[in-house]
Every structure is written in C-alpha cells, then in structure tokens.
Design a protein around this motif. Structure first.
Motif, PDB file in Angstrom:
ATOM      1  N   TRP A  43      32.607  21.966 120.798  1.00 43.45           N
ATOM      2  CA  TRP A  43      31.789  20.948 120.125  1.00 43.45           C
ATOM      3  C   TRP A  43      31.875  19.611 120.863  1.00 43.45           C
ATOM      4  CZ3 TRP A  43      32.563  16.233 117.771  1.00 43.45           C
ATOM      5  CH2 TRP A  43      31.514  15.771 116.950  1.00 43.45           C
ATOM      6  N   TYR A  46      29.997  19.588 124.320  1.00 42.36           N
ATOM      7  CA  TYR A  46      28.544  19.453 124.265  1.00 42.36           C
ATOM      8  C   TYR A  46      28.093  18.115 123.670  1.00 42.36           C
ATOM      9  CZ  TYR A  46      27.245  23.982 126.097  1.00 42.36           C
ATOM     10  OH  TYR A  46      27.017  25.049 126.942  1.00 42.36           O
ATOM     11  N   GLN A  47      29.038  17.249 123.367  1.00 38.37           N
ATOM     12  CA  GLN A  47      28.695  15.873 123.021  1.00 38.37           C
ATOM     13  C   GLN A  47      28.581  14.996 124.271  1.00 38.37           C
ATOM     14  OE1 GLN A  47      28.011  15.021 119.818  1.00 38.37           O
ATOM     15  NE2 GLN A  47      28.479  17.140 119.250  1.00 38.37           N
ATOM     16  N   ASP A  54      22.330  26.057 127.672  1.00 38.36           N
ATOM     17  CA  ASP A  54      21.973  26.105 126.256  1.00 38.36           C
ATOM     18  C   ASP A  54      22.883  27.105 125.543  1.00 38.36           C
ATOM     19  OD1 ASP A  54      20.856  26.297 123.765  1.00 38.36           O
ATOM     20  OD2 ASP A  54      18.839  26.787 124.448  1.00 38.36           O
ATOM     21  N   LYS A 307      24.825  21.664 119.023  1.00 37.48           N
ATOM     22  CA  LYS A 307      23.397  21.638 119.336  1.00 37.48           C
ATOM     23  C   LYS A 307      22.505  22.082 118.172  1.00 37.48           C
ATOM     24  CE  LYS A 307      23.687  20.012 123.481  1.00 37.48           C
ATOM     25  NZ  LYS A 307      23.134  18.668 123.782  1.00 37.48           N
TER      26      LYS A 307
END
Length: 417
Positions: A43, A46-47, A54, A307
């Motif tokens: 998490w 992907y910030q 993807d 996402k």
C-alpha cells in the motif's frame, strides 16, 4: 515498463526477498505476522510517485489466476510434506469433518446472507461463498504444524493444517455449481446430475486417485532410485517442485482437481518414508518458493488496495465480511466440532482460524473468466475486504493465541494431544 521502472521493480523484489528471509524469525515472538507488513508495504509503495505495474486483478485476470494458482499448489506440497500424522479415517476425523461439514455449511449460510441480505444474485452469492469458505494453505502458517519430524503436532495445529490442505480442492465443486448457475436464468435442474456425477464425484475422485498414483510413482523415484543413481542433496528441492507440477498438471489434464491431487501426492510421499531426510529438504525448498510468491502477491495486493480495489465495497458487503470472519466461521466451526476430542480452547481456536487469502484470490480470478458474474469490481472489493480482515485479525492474534495453547498443553504434551 521503462528502464527506470524495471530497475526499481528489481530492487523492490530484492528487498521483498530479504524481508521474507528475516521477518518470520524477527516476528516469531510478537503479535504480528509478516503478511501484514507486506500488505502495508505494498500500500505504501503504491503511494509513491513511481511508474509501477497496475496491481488491480481485474486488469490482469490471467496473470492473477496463474500466479495465485502457482502459489497455492506450492503451498499445498509443503503442507502435505510437513504433516507427521499418518492418514487414517479415525486420526483425520477432525479435518475431514471441517471439510465435509463445516465448509459446506459455511458456504450455504454465507451464500444465503449474501443473496437475501446483501442483494447479490444467487449465482454470485454461491460463487463468493465457495471462494471465501476454504481455509487458506498459504497464509495460515502461523497456526500450522512445524517442519517434518519436528514433533509437537497437537490437535489444533494438525486440524488446521490438514483442513487447509484438503479444502482448497474440495471447494471447487461449489465454484463450478456457481458457474453453472451464472450460465442459466434459474436453478439449473438439468445441470444437477452433471454437477453431481462430473464436478463432484468424478473430479474429486480423479483428484484423490491422481494424487495417490503420482505420489506412489514419485515416492519410488525419490526413495528407491537414489540407491542406484546418486542424487545430490542440493537437488532435493527440485524434486519437490517436480512433485507439485507433475501431480497438478497430470490431474488437470484428466479434468480432476489438481489442488486435491497435489496435497494427496505430498501426503502419499510422506507416508512412504516418514523419517527420511528428503522430506526436510523438499519442504524447505517448497517453503522458500512459497514465501517468495507470497511476498510478491501481497505487495501487489497492498498496491491494489491503494489503487482502489475496495472502492466498490458497499456498507452491506463490509458488514457481510465482518460476519463471515467473526461469526459464521467461528460459530459453525464450534458447532460442527461437537463430539470430537477438540474441546474448550482447542475447539474455539480451530473454529476461529479459518484464514482467507491467496486461495480465495485464485477462485475469484478463475471464476470471473469462466462466467459473466455481475459487478466484478464489487466481487473483488468484498473479497479484498475479507482478506484484509483475515490477514490483520488472524495475523495479530495467531502468536498470542498459540502461545496460550502451548502453555495449556505443556504439562501433558504429546504428538497426539
């Protein structure tokens, strides 16, 4: 993917490998499991403002299916190899009851609530129930038995380990029933005989028989052939991978349940030479491959949450997930273990630790490619929510709960406690 993103991903994978090597030992005495950290790490990753792949499973259905499939079958091999208890109907009565009674009733109850209360279609409700009912063999390591011949195989750890090995294959008939429902406008009465004869009896039978036959053949090659042809110790791990792929691939070619075959093959091999050093080496290799795949999948799962994986989650679905983790599985597990030697704390632990994880991801990814279930984003949102609940709740409670169990068992510990 450009050169910078590729190099960055190599560094991320390398750090994940190091974490897999160190974290289990570092966290062994703490109420925290390494899957929690990998989900949180994914998490956070992907910030960051990097061009990463993807992570949403709907964007890569086939890749999600095959990665989760590989992770589960490798885990099933390791699970079968580390069970010390020889198979018998009496000795395995608790895990068998967890399969044919606890899991089946859980599927029925959860499907009913999803259909009547959360307003899912009947087909989708059954699909979700079948996918989310099995205990995951991948993320349940903290409540499973130890390495082969390590000893201390108590009732709780054995029951949860054997259940996780068996029920991933046994949930498949209900996934197929949900797929059949999705292809019709009502109850497929004409399809029920086919489901019973083919999806239930034939596929399960081929899974068990295929696993037993491949296990017997591979046991001969493993234990008898080295007396004539020397095999280096460093090659033992490759044999474990061969066991996994051969038993799974051949059974699937015959349209049986490969998950079931892999576990049965591992149990058959373990029963052939119970104390042979091969088991330790093969299990260690399987465990290493499994942890590497888990690290990658959980990082991507955490990234998928970042996402928007849970954006389609409704209030009813959120409550439904809480009900499954905290009420349906624990209460049904406790009730269906009536008149077994699992009593008191043991009974509650077995009933409560129905951990959801990578296996559920596989079933969802597979089923969505086989039939047009409505609202796939919502399906993934509910699945992701339940996995998050399970990873965090079970991950934080496993160590203190199992320590308490060990203190209870210490005065009269024995392999068959």
């Amino acid at each position: 993917m450009d050169s910078f993103s590729y190099d960055l991903w190599l560094v991320i994978v390398a750090l994940a490998i190091l974490a897999v090597a160190w974290l289990p030992s570092l966290l062994a005495e703490h109420p925290l499991s390494y899957p929690i950290l990998f989900v949180a790490g994914g998490w956070l990753l992907y910030q960051l403002p990097f061009a990463l792949p993807d992570p949403l499973p709907l964007s890569h259905p086939q890749l999600t299916t095959h990665l989760t499939e590989l992770c589960v079958i490798v885990a099933l091999t390791g699970t079968g190899l580390k069970i010390d208890r020889k198979f018998s109907w009496r000795g395995w009565r608790i895990p068998l009851r967890l399969i044919w009674l606890t899991m089946v009733v859980t599927i029925a109850v959860f499907a009913f609530f999803a259909w009547k209360w959360a307003n899912w279609s009947l087909a989708t409700a059954l699909f979700l129930a079948a996918s989310l009912a099995p205990t995951d063999p991948v993320l349940a390591g903290d409540v499973q038995v130890g390495d082969p011949n390590e000893g201390g195989e108590d009732t709780v750890r054995f029951a949860l380990t054997a259940e996780a090995g068996l029920n991933d294959g046994m949930a498949f008939p209900f996934v197929y029933l949900a797929i059949a429902l999705a292809h019709t406008t009502g109850l497929p009465a004409a399809e029920l005989p086919h489901w019973v004869l083919v999806d239930l009896l034939y596929r399960v039978g081929v899974g068990v028989l295929g696993g037993w036959l491949s296990g017997r053949l591979l046991a001969y090659l493993i234990f008898e052939l080295p007396q004539r042809i020397s095999i280096k110790t460093t090659a033992y791990g490759f044999v474990a991978l061969a066991v996994t792929l051969i038993s799974y691939g051949l059974t699937e070619l015959l349209h049986g349940y490969g998950f079931l075959a892999v576990f049965v093959a591992a149990i058959t091999i373990r029963n052939h030479e119970r104390t042979h050093e091969y088991h330790t080496y093969m299990h260690a290799f399987s465990d290493q491959i499994e942890r590497l795949l888990v690290a990658l999948l959980l990082l991507l799962f955490g990234g998928a949450i970042a996402k928007g994986l849970l954006h389609a989650l409704t209030g009813e679905d959120a409550v439904l997930g809480v009900v499954l983790v905290f009420l349906i599985r624990p209460l049904l597990g406790w009730l269906t273990l009536w008149k077994t030697n699992a009593r008191g704390l043991k009974r509650w632990i077995i009933a409560s630790f129905g951990i959801r994880g990578i296996g559920s991801m596989f079933y969802i990814a597979y089923g969505l490619q086989q039939a047009s279930f409505a609202e796939p984003a919502r399906i993934w949102a509910l699945t992701g929510w339940i996995i998050v609940l399970s990873v965090f709740v079970h991950g934080m409670s496993a160590t203190p709960v199992m320590k308490r169990l060990d203190r209870r068992l210490a005065p009269a510990s024995s392999p068959q406690t």
